[in-house]
Design an enzyme around this catalytic site. Sequence first.
Site, PDB file in Angstrom:
ATOM      1  CG  HIS A   9      -1.938  -1.294   1.473  1.00 63.43           C
ATOM      2  ND1 HIS A   9      -1.456  -2.654   2.112  1.00 63.43           N
ATOM      3  CD2 HIS A   9      -3.195  -1.043   0.596  1.00 63.43           C
ATOM      4  CE1 HIS A   9      -2.453  -2.922   1.730  1.00 63.43           C
ATOM      5  NE2 HIS A   9      -3.581  -2.712   0.866  1.00 63.43           N
ATOM      6  CG  HIS A 168      27.587  -1.347   6.727  1.00 65.22           C
ATOM      7  ND1 HIS A 168      27.184  -2.137   6.076  1.00 65.22           N
ATOM      8  CD2 HIS A 168      29.167  -1.123   7.437  1.00 65.22           C
ATOM      9  CE1 HIS A 168      28.406  -2.781   5.460  1.00 65.22           C
ATOM     10  NE2 HIS A 168      29.472  -2.602   6.031  1.00 65.22           N
TER      11      HIS A 168
END
Length: 235
Positions: A9, A168
């Site tokens: 959506h 990371h």
Amino acid sequence: MVGIILATHGEFAEGILQSGTMIFGEQENVKAITLMPSEGPEDIKAKMEAAIATFDSQDEVLFLVDLWGGTPFNQANGLYELNKDKWAIVAGLNLPMLIEAFSSRFTMESAHEIAANILAPAQEGIRVKPEELQPQVTATEQPQAEIAAVGDGKIEFVLARVDSRLLHGQVATAWTKATHPTRIIVVSDAVAKDDLRKKLIEQAAPPGVKANVIPVQKMIEISVIYFIVTTVFPR
């Protein structure tokens, strides 16, 4: 290579695809499909069909959707029913799921295989602070990759990286899944002296993996000791 459709959506699909490529690099045969407020079921179905038609092969397709039972899922499900022997759908799209899907395509050639493989990383990516709010999971079997000799004076290195980003996303998700370490050692004089940054890195380690931050000199000492023990006094 398995084709991947991200269907959500609004613009969520485009945003998470951008995030995934920042961490894992540009990907072929991956399309983001958005259902906008002015659109209906037939619009998103048409987008899905057009996206799939651009893939090198339409034999294996994996749909990653945001919400089970929502319009993106329902339209993906209609297409899946015609190809259920090879296609697959996974709902609850998040970034760990997407990165694992990218990584899995290097070694897995079926959508069914990848769909099964990305469920655990997607669930492990849901963590909470304070930690006592996190449901406790009882491990029934320790992963084979975590079973290693301890206390024999040796360190087995599975991967070494020179990277200013330190611990990371790509390291925490993709590389740990590929190399199966039990510990991540970040070597940095600056971070070793900064208690806050050190704590953040230690907390960023993926489930089942410990993280430590040490200064450069300490790593040199560890490496020299390892070299002397294994070279001068071989077993």
